[in-house]
Design a protein around this motif. Structure first.
Motif, PDB file in Angstrom:
ATOM      1  N   GLU A 129       0.881  -1.118   0.045  1.00 26.23           N
ATOM      2  CA  GLU A 129      -0.037   0.047  -0.029  1.00 26.23           C
ATOM      3  C   GLU A 129       0.900   1.321  -0.032  1.00 26.23           C
ATOM      4  N   ASN A 130       1.914   1.172   0.714  1.00 23.53           N
ATOM      5  CA  ASN A 130       2.827   2.565   0.911  1.00 23.53           C
ATOM      6  C   ASN A 130       3.719   2.653  -0.474  1.00 23.53           C
ATOM      7  N   ALA A 131       3.924   1.442  -1.273  1.00 23.89           N
ATOM      8  CA  ALA A 131       4.517   1.526  -2.493  1.00 23.89           C
ATOM      9  C   ALA A 131       3.623   2.113  -3.589  1.00 23.89           C
ATOM     10  N   TYR A 132       2.325   1.775  -3.463  1.00 26.62           N
ATOM     11  CA  TYR A 132       1.315   2.037  -4.421  1.00 26.62           C
ATOM     12  C   TYR A 132       1.009   3.390  -4.342  1.00 26.62           C
ATOM     13  N   PHE A 133       0.826   3.966  -3.229  1.00 28.03           N
ATOM     14  CA  PHE A 133       0.497   5.486  -2.979  1.00 28.03           C
ATOM     15  C   PHE A 133       1.619   6.311  -3.201  1.00 28.03           C
ATOM     16  N   ASN A 134       2.802   5.773  -3.335  1.00 28.21           N
ATOM     17  CA  ASN A 134       3.982   6.497  -3.765  1.00 28.21           C
ATOM     18  C   ASN A 134       4.310   6.410  -5.406  1.00 28.21           C
ATOM     19  N   TRP A 135       3.714   5.515  -5.830  1.00 28.98           N
ATOM     20  CA  TRP A 135       3.774   5.078  -7.312  1.00 28.98           C
ATOM     21  C   TRP A 135       2.551   6.026  -8.002  1.00 28.98           C
ATOM     22  N   LEU A 136       1.514   5.860  -7.480  1.00 27.05           N
ATOM     23  CA  LEU A 136       0.156   6.412  -8.073  1.00 27.05           C
ATOM     24  C   LEU A 136       0.233   7.945  -8.731  1.00 27.05           C
ATOM     25  N   PRO A 137       0.729   8.741  -7.783  1.00 29.53           N
ATOM     26  CA  PRO A 137       0.948  10.132  -8.309  1.00 29.53           C
ATOM     27  C   PRO A 137       1.960  10.413  -9.509  1.00 29.53           C
ATOM     28  N   SER A 138       2.925   9.358  -9.583  1.00 26.18           N
ATOM     29  CA  SER A 138       3.783   9.384 -10.763  1.00 26.18           C
ATOM     30  C   SER A 138       3.131   8.983 -11.988  1.00 26.18           C
ATOM     31  N   ILE A 139       2.139   8.334 -11.971  1.00 27.43           N
ATOM     32  CA  ILE A 139       1.266   7.967 -13.096  1.00 27.43           C
ATOM     33  C   ILE A 139       0.099   8.856 -13.258  1.00 27.43           C
ATOM     34  N   LEU A 140      -0.408   9.300 -12.363  1.00 30.93           N
ATOM     35  CA  LEU A 140      -1.633  10.335 -12.465  1.00 30.93           C
ATOM     36  C   LEU A 140      -0.993  11.940 -12.748  1.00 30.93           C
ATOM     37  N   ILE A 141       0.120  12.129 -12.411  1.00 29.38           N
ATOM     38  CA  ILE A 141       0.577  13.599 -12.657  1.00 29.38           C
ATOM     39  C   ILE A 141       1.727  13.397 -13.419  1.00 29.38           C
ATOM     40  N   PRO A 142       1.667  14.093 -14.775  1.00 29.00           N
ATOM     41  CA  PRO A 142       2.788  13.806 -15.663  1.00 29.00           C
ATOM     42  C   PRO A 142       3.688  14.870 -15.284  1.00 29.00           C
ATOM     43  N   GLY A 143       4.870  14.780 -15.810  1.00 38.02           N
ATOM     44  CA  GLY A 143       6.059  15.442 -15.571  1.00 38.02           C
ATOM     45  C   GLY A 143       6.813  15.407 -14.251  1.00 38.02           C
ATOM     46  N   GLY A 144       6.630  14.228 -13.641  1.00 39.68           N
ATOM     47  CA  GLY A 144       7.476  14.006 -12.607  1.00 39.68           C
ATOM     48  C   GLY A 144       8.896  13.741 -12.924  1.00 39.68           C
ATOM     49  N   ALA A 145       9.866  13.915 -11.887  1.00 43.64           N
ATOM     50  CA  ALA A 145      11.154  13.808 -12.301  1.00 43.64           C
ATOM     51  C   ALA A 145      11.569  12.215 -12.532  1.00 43.64           C
ATOM     52  N   PRO A 146      12.187  12.034 -13.624  1.00 45.47           N
ATOM     53  CA  PRO A 146      12.374  10.584 -13.935  1.00 45.47           C
ATOM     54  C   PRO A 146      12.927   9.628 -13.095  1.00 45.47           C
ATOM     55  N   ALA A 147      13.723   9.934 -12.100  1.00 40.63           N
ATOM     56  CA  ALA A 147      14.315   9.344 -11.162  1.00 40.63           C
ATOM     57  C   ALA A 147      13.463   8.811 -10.142  1.00 40.63           C
ATOM     58  N   VAL A 148      12.613   9.873  -9.643  1.00 44.80           N
ATOM     59  CA  VAL A 148      11.315   9.399  -8.617  1.00 44.80           C
ATOM     60  C   VAL A 148      10.364   8.510  -9.355  1.00 44.80           C
ATOM     61  N   VAL A 149      10.186   8.722 -10.673  1.00 44.04           N
ATOM     62  CA  VAL A 149       9.209   7.863 -11.154  1.00 44.04           C
ATOM     63  C   VAL A 149       9.536   6.430 -11.337  1.00 44.04           C
ATOM     64  N   ARG A 150      10.836   6.308 -11.601  1.00 43.42           N
ATOM     65  CA  ARG A 150      11.401   4.641 -11.727  1.00 43.42           C
ATOM     66  C   ARG A 150      11.662   4.224 -10.488  1.00 43.42           C
ATOM     67  N   SER A 151      11.906   5.184  -9.438  1.00 48.93           N
ATOM     68  CA  SER A 151      12.015   4.446  -8.029  1.00 48.93           C
ATOM     69  C   SER A 151      10.876   3.948  -7.664  1.00 48.93           C
ATOM     70  N   ALA A 152       9.546   4.927  -7.755  1.00 47.26           N
ATOM     71  CA  ALA A 152       8.400   4.615  -7.433  1.00 47.26           C
ATOM     72  C   ALA A 152       7.955   3.036  -7.925  1.00 47.26           C
ATOM     73  N   ARG A 153       8.053   3.026  -9.243  1.00 45.86           N
ATOM     74  CA  ARG A 153       7.721   1.753 -10.139  1.00 45.86           C
ATOM     75  C   ARG A 153       8.549   0.545  -9.696  1.00 45.86           C
ATOM     76  N   ALA A 154       9.797   0.845  -9.400  1.00 43.30           N
ATOM     77  CA  ALA A 154      10.651  -0.405  -9.022  1.00 43.30           C
ATOM     78  C   ALA A 154      10.276  -0.775  -7.748  1.00 43.30           C
ATOM     79  N   ALA A 155       9.742   0.242  -6.754  1.00 43.07           N
ATOM     80  CA  ALA A 155       9.313  -0.330  -5.469  1.00 43.07           C
ATOM     81  C   ALA A 155       8.067  -1.103  -5.578  1.00 43.07           C
ATOM     82  N   LEU A 156       7.255  -0.525  -6.470  1.00 45.35           N
ATOM     83  CA  LEU A 156       5.988  -1.267  -6.627  1.00 45.35           C
ATOM     84  C   LEU A 156       6.033  -2.620  -7.254  1.00 45.35           C
ATOM     85  N   ILE A 157       6.891  -2.697  -8.157  1.00 47.21           N
ATOM     86  CA  ILE A 157       7.278  -4.168  -8.853  1.00 47.21           C
ATOM     87  C   ILE A 157       7.620  -5.273  -7.887  1.00 47.21           C
ATOM     88  N   GLN A 158       8.484  -4.553  -7.136  1.00 50.90           N
ATOM     89  CA  GLN A 158       9.312  -5.555  -5.921  1.00 50.90           C
ATOM     90  C   GLN A 158       8.344  -5.859  -5.073  1.00 50.90           C
TER      91      GLN A 158
END
Length: 168
Positions: A129-158
């Motif tokens: 749930e923590n990983a999901y709520f960190n990842w969700l804004p990176s999908i819903l709000i365009p223009g996020g920092a690529p490193a933050v988006v990749r990190s959030a996606r990686a945590a959710l995938i893990q």
């Protein structure tokens, strides 16, 4: 009215679930983590864990220590109570199958929460749930920092990989 809302939130706030469309988790560049393919049968793995795949993550109604193997861990009841009922689970799974378009392949997980004062695990509902709520804004709000988006996606995938391979 406010008392009723507070009571409903207190009694039913833990009864949510999370839906993840796997296509949103596909690798974007070399070195990105990927979803581990699951077994279709005892010897064959799925060829594409992304296309037309959905994961629905429900709290199981139990908490446990994830440092122990799933078959030997002591599970303690927590809210939501009705999610422990086998008939309720069958009904929920049937409703998902009936409501989901035929070309999509949903996978339903009933995930235990982290027992208090136990080591954190990516396979727990709390961690997911923590990983999901960190990842969700990176999908819903365009223009996020690529490193933050990749990190959030990686945590959710893990977390998804850990949940998929933690099932007893």
């Amino acid at each position: 009215m406010h008392e009723t809302i507070d009571l409903l939130y207190q009694l039913y706030s833990a009864e949510g679930f999370h839906l993840v469309e796997h296509l949103l988790l596909r690798p974007q560049q070399n070195g990105d983590p990927f979803l581990a393919p699951l077994f279709v049968n005892e010897t064959e793995r799925e060829q594409d864990p992304y296309s037309q795949r959905l994961s629905l993550i429900f709290p199981s109604g139990y908490a446990r220590d994830f440092s122990r193997p799933p078959n030997t861990a002591i599970r303690t009841p927590v809210t939501p109570d009705r999610f422990r009922d086998v008939e309720f689970r069958r009904h929920a799974e049937l409703m998902v199958q009936q409501a989901c378009p035929a070309h999509l392949l949903p996978r339903i997980y009933w995930v235990d929460q982290q027992a208090p004062e136990t080591p954190d695990s990516p396979a727990s509902f709390d961690h997911f749930e923590n990983a999901y709520f960190n990842w969700l804004p990176s999908i819903l709000i365009p223009g996020g920092a690529p490193a933050v988006v990749r990190s959030a996606r990686a945590a959710l995938i893990q977390s998804l990989n850990a949940i998929a391979h933690d099932e007893p």
